[in-house]
Design a protein around this motif. Structure first.
Motif, PDB file in Angstrom:
ATOM      1  N   GLN A 167      14.399 -19.397 -17.493  1.00 38.83           N
ATOM      2  CA  GLN A 167      14.986 -18.052 -17.506  1.00 38.83           C
ATOM      3  C   GLN A 167      14.847 -17.412 -18.881  1.00 38.83           C
ATOM      4  O   GLN A 167      14.489 -16.236 -19.008  1.00 38.83           O
ATOM      5  N   ARG A 168      15.106 -18.186 -19.918  1.00 37.47           N
ATOM      6  CA  ARG A 168      14.948 -17.661 -21.277  1.00 37.47           C
ATOM      7  C   ARG A 168      13.480 -17.312 -21.558  1.00 37.47           C
ATOM      8  O   ARG A 168      13.175 -16.303 -22.185  1.00 37.47           O
ATOM      9  N   MET A 169      12.575 -18.151 -21.062  1.00 38.92           N
ATOM     10  CA  MET A 169      11.142 -17.890 -21.234  1.00 38.92           C
ATOM     11  C   MET A 169      10.762 -16.553 -20.602  1.00 38.92           C
ATOM     12  O   MET A 169      10.070 -15.728 -21.225  1.00 38.92           O
ATOM     13  N   VAL A 170      11.199 -16.322 -19.365  1.00 39.34           N
ATOM     14  CA  VAL A 170      10.866 -15.069 -18.692  1.00 39.34           C
ATOM     15  C   VAL A 170      11.435 -13.882 -19.461  1.00 39.34           C
ATOM     16  O   VAL A 170      10.757 -12.854 -19.632  1.00 39.34           O
ATOM     17  N   ASP A 171      12.655 -13.998 -19.953  1.00 39.98           N
ATOM     18  CA  ASP A 171      13.258 -12.895 -20.716  1.00 39.98           C
ATOM     19  C   ASP A 171      12.437 -12.581 -21.968  1.00 39.98           C
ATOM     20  O   ASP A 171      12.219 -11.411 -22.299  1.00 39.98           O
ATOM     21  N   LEU A 172      11.950 -13.621 -22.651  1.00 40.41           N
ATOM     22  CA  LEU A 172      11.112 -13.404 -23.834  1.00 40.41           C
ATOM     23  C   LEU A 172       9.798 -12.728 -23.457  1.00 40.41           C
ATOM     24  O   LEU A 172       9.320 -11.821 -24.156  1.00 40.41           O
ATOM     25  N   ILE A 173       9.224 -13.145 -22.334  1.00 38.14           N
ATOM     26  CA  ILE A 173       7.959 -12.560 -21.885  1.00 38.14           C
ATOM     27  C   ILE A 173       8.144 -11.093 -21.516  1.00 38.14           C
ATOM     28  O   ILE A 173       7.362 -10.223 -21.930  1.00 38.14           O
ATOM     29  N   ILE A 174       9.179 -10.790 -20.743  1.00 36.73           N
ATOM     30  CA  ILE A 174       9.405  -9.409 -20.312  1.00 36.73           C
ATOM     31  C   ILE A 174       9.738  -8.511 -21.497  1.00 36.73           C
ATOM     32  O   ILE A 174       9.390  -7.321 -21.515  1.00 36.73           O
ATOM     33  N   ASN A 175      10.367  -9.069 -22.510  1.00 35.50           N
ATOM     34  CA  ASN A 175      10.710  -8.275 -23.706  1.00 35.50           C
ATOM     35  C   ASN A 175       9.541  -8.100 -24.665  1.00 35.50           C
ATOM     36  O   ASN A 175       9.667  -7.374 -25.660  1.00 35.50           O
ATOM     37  N   TYR A 176       8.418  -8.757 -24.376  1.00 36.66           N
ATOM     38  CA  TYR A 176       7.240  -8.578 -25.226  1.00 36.66           C
ATOM     39  C   TYR A 176       6.826  -7.105 -25.177  1.00 36.66           C
ATOM     40  O   TYR A 176       6.760  -6.500 -24.106  1.00 36.66           O
ATOM     41  N   PRO A 177       6.549  -6.498 -26.334  1.00 39.82           N
ATOM     42  CA  PRO A 177       6.274  -5.051 -26.378  1.00 39.82           C
ATOM     43  C   PRO A 177       4.904  -4.673 -25.826  1.00 39.82           C
ATOM     44  O   PRO A 177       3.951  -4.430 -26.563  1.00 39.82           O
ATOM     45  N   ALA A 178       4.795  -4.649 -24.500  1.00 43.50           N
ATOM     46  CA  ALA A 178       3.566  -4.233 -23.832  1.00 43.50           C
ATOM     47  C   ALA A 178       3.940  -3.702 -22.449  1.00 43.50           C
ATOM     48  O   ALA A 178       4.921  -4.146 -21.847  1.00 43.50           O
ATOM     49  N   ARG A 179       3.146  -2.789 -21.940  1.00 36.49           N
ATOM     50  CA  ARG A 179       3.445  -2.177 -20.641  1.00 36.49           C
ATOM     51  C   ARG A 179       3.054  -3.095 -19.486  1.00 36.49           C
ATOM     52  O   ARG A 179       3.716  -3.121 -18.448  1.00 36.49           O
ATOM     53  N   ASP A 180       1.937  -3.847 -19.664  1.00 36.13           N
ATOM     54  CA  ASP A 180       1.437  -4.728 -18.607  1.00 36.13           C
ATOM     55  C   ASP A 180       1.351  -6.159 -19.117  1.00 36.13           C
ATOM     56  O   ASP A 180       0.847  -6.398 -20.223  1.00 36.13           O
ATOM     57  N   LEU A 181       1.807  -7.098 -18.304  1.00 38.10           N
ATOM     58  CA  LEU A 181       1.876  -8.498 -18.688  1.00 38.10           C
ATOM     59  C   LEU A 181       1.188  -9.354 -17.633  1.00 38.10           C
ATOM     60  O   LEU A 181       1.183  -9.010 -16.447  1.00 38.10           O
TER      61      LEU A 181
END
Length: 511
Positions: A167-181
């Motif tokens: 869950q923490r990993m996903v939060d870090l990924i989603i908070n990465y400053p980019a529009r598309d991941l």
């Protein structure tokens, strides 16, 4: 004049619209004047059959010229357009203008001192548009025992990634400053942890939607555990799936088998037919080793027979289980080049050959200045926009190198932000400086803009230096030379190898 370009080159397309006000270059008097001074940009010249190849190493621009066109091109240096036209009155003025502007647009000619591609643009790093990429290793467990597994995965190993860490990993990924991941799940075999996989993917989908971000989900699986019910659940989350198969049953089962020695071919074929029946697109990886390399035609004909239009043919990586069987399994760069020579002979002889996706990327690098495929360049973004998360919560800059503890960037429990995490890592800071201009062999090589010095981590762990050529340099030099020789003979081969190519072919002296 002949060359090809990629329809996917966003960089050149934007520059063309900016400079010429439209999608194609043309001789604009407002831009060039009516009688501009022309100057050749330094380039390597090679005879390729009946054509002359001109290639500028600093911009990567190249084309084939007829002998008459090459003689005119040589005269262009320091000459005005009108002087060139007087010297070659057989060239129609409008055709000469197009010839000049095409050379300018390719980065082979300066007009009034003006360059379409400023060489400084590529000096520090290639132009890219890859976007952030995150790989999640849910578990090191695997139900197969492939002979070359770079993860050295086994059925009974440590525990999978725990939910709080996931869950923490996903939060870090989603908070990465980019529009598309992009988020890829791998292993081990991720379908052994199906419930966790679906829980993590569902949470990532919800968080991405909440933040208004695009999210692409990828799954790399051996396919042996795939069922209709599981595929339906994966489809509901929008997964793109990739499988692995090393040839027909007799060949595949020599390298990809279960721990009891039974082959995996029939189980993987069931997965292929299942996805085909459900109209699910999928990719396929084939590892080229000493076991299957001699059976090239059998392998390719089999892939064609089961309806695979393209396959990603990878060499064996010197990691994990393959390290102890290197001499037994791995091809040398020279042997892999020979394999591709035989593959290209197959392409010439077939109407609809199986496309090698890696060769597709190599050709794309020849036809555009934007290099999006990160595994064929230095400056790949490892540790800055490319991360791997292991079941222990450790974070690495690249999936292939997660066995090297000195590359660990930290643990999920202690990381608050992924952006530029690798910039503080001493080894990544060092190899982040790697670029062709700092490597003597690369700086002298005409293919430097195609290759961009190759994978930095490959080079580091081969030589412990950031300024030595890639260990497969001889392969890349050889494959680019081979492709240019074949294209000089028949540019139509691109229709079989790289269908996205746009071919330009026009004679200056036709009119």
């Amino acid at each position: 004049m002949r060359y090809f370009q990629s329809a996917q080159d966003v960089f050149a397309t934007l520059l063309t619209h900016y400079e010429f006000g439209g999608p194609k270059p043309w001789f604009d008097p407002a831009l060039f004047g009516t009688d501009p001074i022309l100057q050749r940009i330094p380039a390597e010249v090679k005879r390729r059959g009946e054509w002359i190849q001109v290639l500028a190493k600093e911009t990567g621009g190249w084309c084939f010229l007829s002998p008459a066109e090459y003689t005119l091109y040589r005269f262009c240096h320091g000459s005005s357009l009108s002087a060139v036209n007087r010297r070659w009155p057989a060239a129609h003025p409008s055709a000469l203008q197009e010839f000049v502007v095409r050379l300018y647009w390719l980065g082979l000619l300066a007009v009034n001192g003006r360059h379409f591609f400023d060489p400084a643009t590529f000096a520090e790093s290639p132009v890219t548009q890859a976007g952030p990429f995150f790989i999640v290793v849910l578990s090191e467990r695997c139900n197969l025992a492939c002979r070359y597994c770079f993860a050295d995965a086994r059925l009974h190993t440590a525990r999978p990634l725990e939910w709080p860490a996931a869950q923490r990993m996903v939060d870090l990924i989603i908070n990465y400053p980019a529009r598309d991941l992009t988020l890829e799940f791998t292993g081990g075999e991720p379908l052994l942890e199906l419930d966790l996989l679906l829980r993590v993917a569902s949470y990532a989908r919800r968080q991405a939607a909440r933040c208004g971000k695009g999210l692409r989900l990828l799954l790399q699986t051996n396919g042996t555990l795939l069922t209709a019910k599981r595929l339906k659940r994966l489809n509901a989350l929008g997964f793109s799936i990739s499988l692995s198969l090393d040839g027909d049953a007799s060949t595949n089962d020599l390298t990809r088998h279960f721990p009891n020695g039974h082959g995996s071919y029939s189980a993987t074929r069931r997965a292929i037919e299942l996805m085909r029946s459900e109209q699910v697109d999928f990719g396929l990886i084939c590892v080229v080793s000493r076991i299957n390399s001699a059976k090239l035609l059998t392998l390719l004909d089999h892939f064609a027979a089961i309806g695979l239009p393209s396959v990603k043919f990878n060499p064996v990586f010197k990691l994990g289980r393959a390290r102890g069987r290197w001499q037994e399994l791995a091809l040398t760069p020279e042997e892999y080049l020979n394999w591709h020579q035989r593959y290209l002979a197959y392409v010439v002889s077939r109407e609809a050959p199986v496309i090698d996706e890696n060769l597709y990327h190599i050709l794309r690098n020849m036809g555009q200045r934007m290099h999006s495929y990160r595994c064929m360049r230095s400056q790949c973004g490892a540790g800055r926009e490319f991360f791997t998360f292991t079941p222990t919560g450790a974070v690495y800059p690249c999936d292939r190198f997660r066995e090297y503890e000195d590359l660990c960037l930290g643990n999920l429990a202690e990381i608050d932000d992924l952006k530029d995490l690798g910039l503080t890592h001493p080894l990544l800071k060092r190899i982040a400086q790697r670029r062709p201009a700092l490597i003597d062999d690369c700086a002298a090589c005409s293919y430097q803009r195609f290759c961009e010095a190759g994978c930095s981590l490959d080079s580091w762990f081969d030589s412990h230096s950031a300024t030595t050529p890639h260990p497969w340099c001889s392969y890349y030099r050889g494959i680019y030379t081979l492709l240019l020789e074949l294209l000089a003979e028949d540019m139509g081969l691109l229709g079989k190898l790289y269908p996205a190519a746009h071919i330009y072919s026009k004679s200056l002296f036709n009119d």
